[in-house]
Design a protein around this motif. Structure first.
Motif, mmCIF file in Angstrom:
data_model
loop_
_atom_site.group_PDB
_atom_site.id
_atom_site.type_symbol
_atom_site.label_atom_id
_atom_site.label_comp_id
_atom_site.label_asym_id
_atom_site.label_seq_id
_atom_site.Cartn_x
_atom_site.Cartn_y
_atom_site.Cartn_z
ATOM 1 N N GLY A 134 -15.267 -10.898 -12.928
ATOM 2 C CA GLY A 134 -14.601 -12.156 -13.463
ATOM 3 C C GLY A 134 -12.645 -11.598 -13.290
ATOM 4 O O GLY A 134 -11.923 -12.440 -13.150
ATOM 5 N N TYR A 135 -12.038 -10.793 -12.276
ATOM 6 C CA TYR A 135 -10.422 -10.718 -11.535
ATOM 7 C C TYR A 135 -10.533 -11.931 -11.359
ATOM 8 O O TYR A 135 -11.046 -12.237 -9.627
ATOM 9 N N HIS A 136 -9.013 -12.005 -11.427
ATOM 10 C CA HIS A 136 -8.332 -12.812 -10.726
ATOM 11 C C HIS A 136 -7.940 -13.262 -9.715
ATOM 12 O O HIS A 136 -8.259 -13.373 -8.418
ATOM 13 N N SER A 137 -7.448 -11.489 -9.434
ATOM 14 C CA SER A 137 -7.343 -10.662 -7.121
ATOM 15 C C SER A 137 -7.574 -9.608 -7.673
ATOM 16 O O SER A 137 -7.348 -8.893 -8.899
ATOM 17 N N ILE A 138 -7.769 -9.428 -5.844
ATOM 18 C CA ILE A 138 -7.691 -7.674 -6.022
ATOM 19 C C ILE A 138 -6.195 -7.577 -4.329
ATOM 20 O O ILE A 138 -6.256 -8.530 -3.840
ATOM 21 N N TRP A 139 -5.345 -6.387 -5.158
ATOM 22 C CA TRP A 139 -4.538 -6.564 -3.894
ATOM 23 C C TRP A 139 -3.890 -5.035 -3.167
ATOM 24 O O TRP A 139 -4.302 -3.782 -4.024
ATOM 25 N N LEU A 140 -4.395 -4.883 -1.885
ATOM 26 C CA LEU A 140 -3.579 -3.685 -1.101
ATOM 27 C C LEU A 140 -2.257 -3.659 -0.905
ATOM 28 O O LEU A 140 -1.705 -4.020 -1.641
ATOM 29 N N ILE A 165 -6.848 -12.315 -2.900
ATOM 30 C CA ILE A 165 -6.797 -11.003 -1.993
ATOM 31 C C ILE A 165 -5.072 -11.655 -1.210
ATOM 32 O O ILE A 165 -5.186 -12.560 -0.998
ATOM 33 N N GLY A 166 -5.082 -10.386 -1.769
ATOM 34 C CA GLY A 166 -3.633 -10.404 -1.485
ATOM 35 C C GLY A 166 -2.734 -8.800 -0.966
ATOM 36 O O GLY A 166 -3.798 -8.008 -1.003
ATOM 37 N N THR A 167 -1.506 -8.580 -0.880
ATOM 38 C CA THR A 167 -0.878 -6.914 -0.601
ATOM 39 C C THR A 167 0.923 -7.230 -1.186
ATOM 40 O O THR A 167 0.988 -8.067 -1.437
ATOM 41 N N LEU A 168 0.210 -5.711 -1.882
ATOM 42 C CA LEU A 168 1.243 -6.035 -3.007
ATOM 43 C C LEU A 168 2.310 -4.269 -1.812
ATOM 44 O O LEU A 168 1.816 -3.409 -1.800
ATOM 45 N N VAL A 169 3.423 -4.622 -1.487
ATOM 46 C CA VAL A 169 3.488 -6.295 -0.400
ATOM 47 C C VAL A 169 3.769 -5.677 0.825
ATOM 48 O O VAL A 169 4.182 -4.814 1.619
ATOM 49 N N ILE A 170 3.334 -7.087 1.942
ATOM 50 C CA ILE A 170 3.294 -6.971 3.099
ATOM 51 C C ILE A 170 4.995 -6.291 3.624
ATOM 52 O O ILE A 170 5.869 -7.228 3.226
ATOM 53 N N CYS A 171 5.274 -5.411 4.555
ATOM 54 C CA CYS A 171 6.436 -5.749 4.803
ATOM 55 C C CYS A 171 7.144 -5.820 5.950
ATOM 56 O O CYS A 171 6.364 -6.257 7.281
ATOM 57 N N ASN A 172 7.475 -6.472 5.638
ATOM 58 C CA ASN A 172 8.670 -7.727 6.453
ATOM 59 C C ASN A 172 8.874 -7.201 8.080
ATOM 60 O O ASN A 172 8.573 -7.619 9.382
ATOM 61 N N SER A 173 9.395 -6.123 8.557
ATOM 62 C CA SER A 173 9.674 -4.635 9.092
ATOM 63 C C SER A 173 8.592 -5.014 10.809
ATOM 64 O O SER A 173 8.858 -4.831 11.442
ATOM 65 N N SER A 222 -4.702 -2.140 -6.022
ATOM 66 C CA SER A 222 -6.378 -1.632 -5.322
ATOM 67 C C SER A 222 -5.997 -1.065 -3.593
ATOM 68 O O SER A 222 -6.045 -0.994 -2.355
ATOM 69 N N PRO A 223 -5.180 0.853 -3.961
ATOM 70 C CA PRO A 223 -4.407 1.133 -2.836
ATOM 71 C C PRO A 223 -5.570 1.352 -1.822
ATOM 72 O O PRO A 223 -6.646 1.960 -2.309
ATOM 73 N N GLN A 224 -5.433 1.173 -0.055
ATOM 74 C CA GLN A 224 -6.645 1.343 0.419
ATOM 75 C C GLN A 224 -6.330 2.495 0.744
ATOM 76 O O GLN A 224 -7.917 3.448 1.353
ATOM 77 N N ALA A 225 -6.014 3.842 -0.236
ATOM 78 C CA ALA A 225 -6.139 5.749 0.304
ATOM 79 C C ALA A 225 -7.397 5.787 0.234
ATOM 80 O O ALA A 225 -8.099 5.841 -0.792
ATOM 81 N N GLY A 226 -7.925 6.424 1.368
ATOM 82 C CA GLY A 226 -9.110 7.296 1.163
ATOM 83 C C GLY A 226 -10.536 6.243 1.263
ATOM 84 O O GLY A 226 -11.324 7.001 0.647
ATOM 85 N N GLN A 227 -10.276 5.709 1.300
ATOM 86 C CA GLN A 227 -11.270 4.310 1.226
ATOM 87 C C GLN A 227 -12.491 3.949 2.414
ATOM 88 O O GLN A 227 -11.857 3.743 3.402
ATOM 89 N N SER A 228 -13.395 3.860 2.253
ATOM 90 C CA SER A 228 -13.875 3.402 3.369
ATOM 91 C C SER A 228 -13.863 1.740 3.704
ATOM 92 O O SER A 228 -14.057 1.433 1.927
ATOM 93 N N ALA A 253 -6.226 -6.875 8.157
ATOM 94 C CA ALA A 253 -7.397 -6.951 8.755
ATOM 95 C C ALA A 253 -8.021 -6.678 7.900
ATOM 96 O O ALA A 253 -9.243 -7.396 7.372
ATOM 97 N N LEU A 254 -8.781 -6.236 6.624
ATOM 98 C CA LEU A 254 -8.754 -5.802 5.575
ATOM 99 C C LEU A 254 -8.903 -7.083 4.711
ATOM 100 O O LEU A 254 -9.749 -7.795 4.263
ATOM 101 N N MET A 255 -7.346 -7.686 4.510
ATOM 102 C CA MET A 255 -7.487 -9.063 3.975
ATOM 103 C C MET A 255 -8.465 -9.923 4.181
ATOM 104 O O MET A 255 -8.860 -10.849 4.127
ATOM 105 N N ALA A 256 -8.451 -9.973 6.028
ATOM 106 C CA ALA A 256 -8.649 -11.216 6.426
ATOM 107 C C ALA A 256 -10.677 -10.501 6.387
ATOM 108 O O ALA A 256 -11.406 -12.067 6.155
#
Length: 306
Positions: free
Chosen positions: A32-38, A71-79, A11-17, A57-60
């Motif tokens: 019943g979805y297992h997870s949502i990924w930003l 709740i996850g993110t695909l993927v957090i950028c290490n840099s 679920s990319p957060q593009a254009g979403q409030s 901030a969104l994950m929190a």
């Protein structure tokens, strides 16, 4: 490790409030979805003027507002963040969520974003080395009383990370990527889950490369959950599917490895994917997941894998 199918929403957060994202997370939880990924981007590529909230901030926030969904993110950028601080932040989010954090982690790629925000954009080889050091630091922060690590790019000394994450020894780490020489070797060494990004040429080939890397490091490949970032085009009728599939053609590279069909047809397609060794599906719906699509998939497809 369970080999039951798990269905997640990419679920990319593009254009979403914030309120739209919160509502979507609640709906996925209820269905019943297992997870949502930003996604971890400052803006949507090609559309920099769209609203696009920061992912940690969104994950929190989503962690505080939900009860069951992971709740996850695909993927957090290490840099973008010092890895020791990132580990500290993620441990905190694991507490806010009461142990529902999924850590998706990667080396970074969107060069124009690096430049805009004043980050150096080193070569791919250097970014991968930095990512590897980040993985060492993150695991050390989560598991050691005081973490010390001296690398070429990052060093920490006697760094404490208290409280430790709720999930022990640490929240599951998903590495997204399919580079055969380095990335899949890092998956074999560090990951709890491998997420194969959309657009691959041969999943079987990539999976075989991972199996070989696991063998080389003495790891049982079955201890790694395999997930696929999968475009799904769903419709109630063949006509609706074809109409949506026409629209999906602009979603490159997702469409090249995507699947389409009525619920019955999608069940067959997903069973084929499971036979290839995939058990978690991070689904990018071709119509950007409006409520009727999320509900149709949850009520007509997911029960076949319960």
């Amino acid at each position: 490790m369970s080999k039951k199918a798990q269905f997640a929403l990419f679920s990319p957060q593009a254009g979403q409030s914030w309120h739209q994202l919160e509502e979507r997370a609640h709906r996925c939880e209820k269905l019943g979805y297992h997870s949502i990924w930003l996604v971890d981007h400052m803006w949507t590529r090609g559309m920099p003027d769209l609203d696009h909230h920061e992912c940690l901030a969104l994950m929190a926030g989503l962690s505080a507002k939900t009860e069951k969904i992971r709740i996850g993110t695909l993927v957090i950028c290490n840099s973008y963040r010092n890895p020791a601080l990132l580990a500290k932040t993620l441990a905190t989010i694991d507490h806010i969520s009461n142990g529902r954090l999924e850590i998706g982690y990667g080396a970074g790629w969107m060069d124009e974003e690096y430049k805009a925000y004043g980050y150096q954009f080193p070569s791919m080889g250097t970014r991968l080395k930095m990512f590897e050091e980040g993985l060492h630091i993150m695991k050390a922060m989560f598991t050691e009383k005081r973490a010390t690590f001296k690398g070429r790019h990052y060093s920490i000394e006697e760094a404490s990370c208290n409280p430790k994450p709720v999930q022990q020894p640490h929240p599951p780490i998903t590495i997204g990527g399919s580079g055969e020489k380095v990335m899949l070797k890092l998956v074999a060494r560090f990951a709890d889950r491998w997420n194969c990004p959309a657009g691959y040429e041969s999943f079987e080939h990539k999976f075989n490369v991972l199996k070989q890397h696991c063998k080389d490091v003495g790891r049982d490949v079955n201890t790694i959950d395999v997930s696929e970032q999968l475009l799904v085009c769903i419709g109630k009728t063949d006509e609706e599917v074809e109409q949506k599939w026409k629209m999906a053609q602009m979603l490159k590279p997702f469409v090249t490895t995507g699947i389409k069909g009525t619920p019955k047809q999608l069940i067959e397609e997903l069973r084929k994917r499971m036979a290839m060794g995939i058990t978690t599906f991070t689904i990018f719906f071709s119509d950007f997941a409006p409520p009727p699509t999320l509900e149709l998939f949850a009520s007509e497809v997911m029960p076949a894998f319960a």
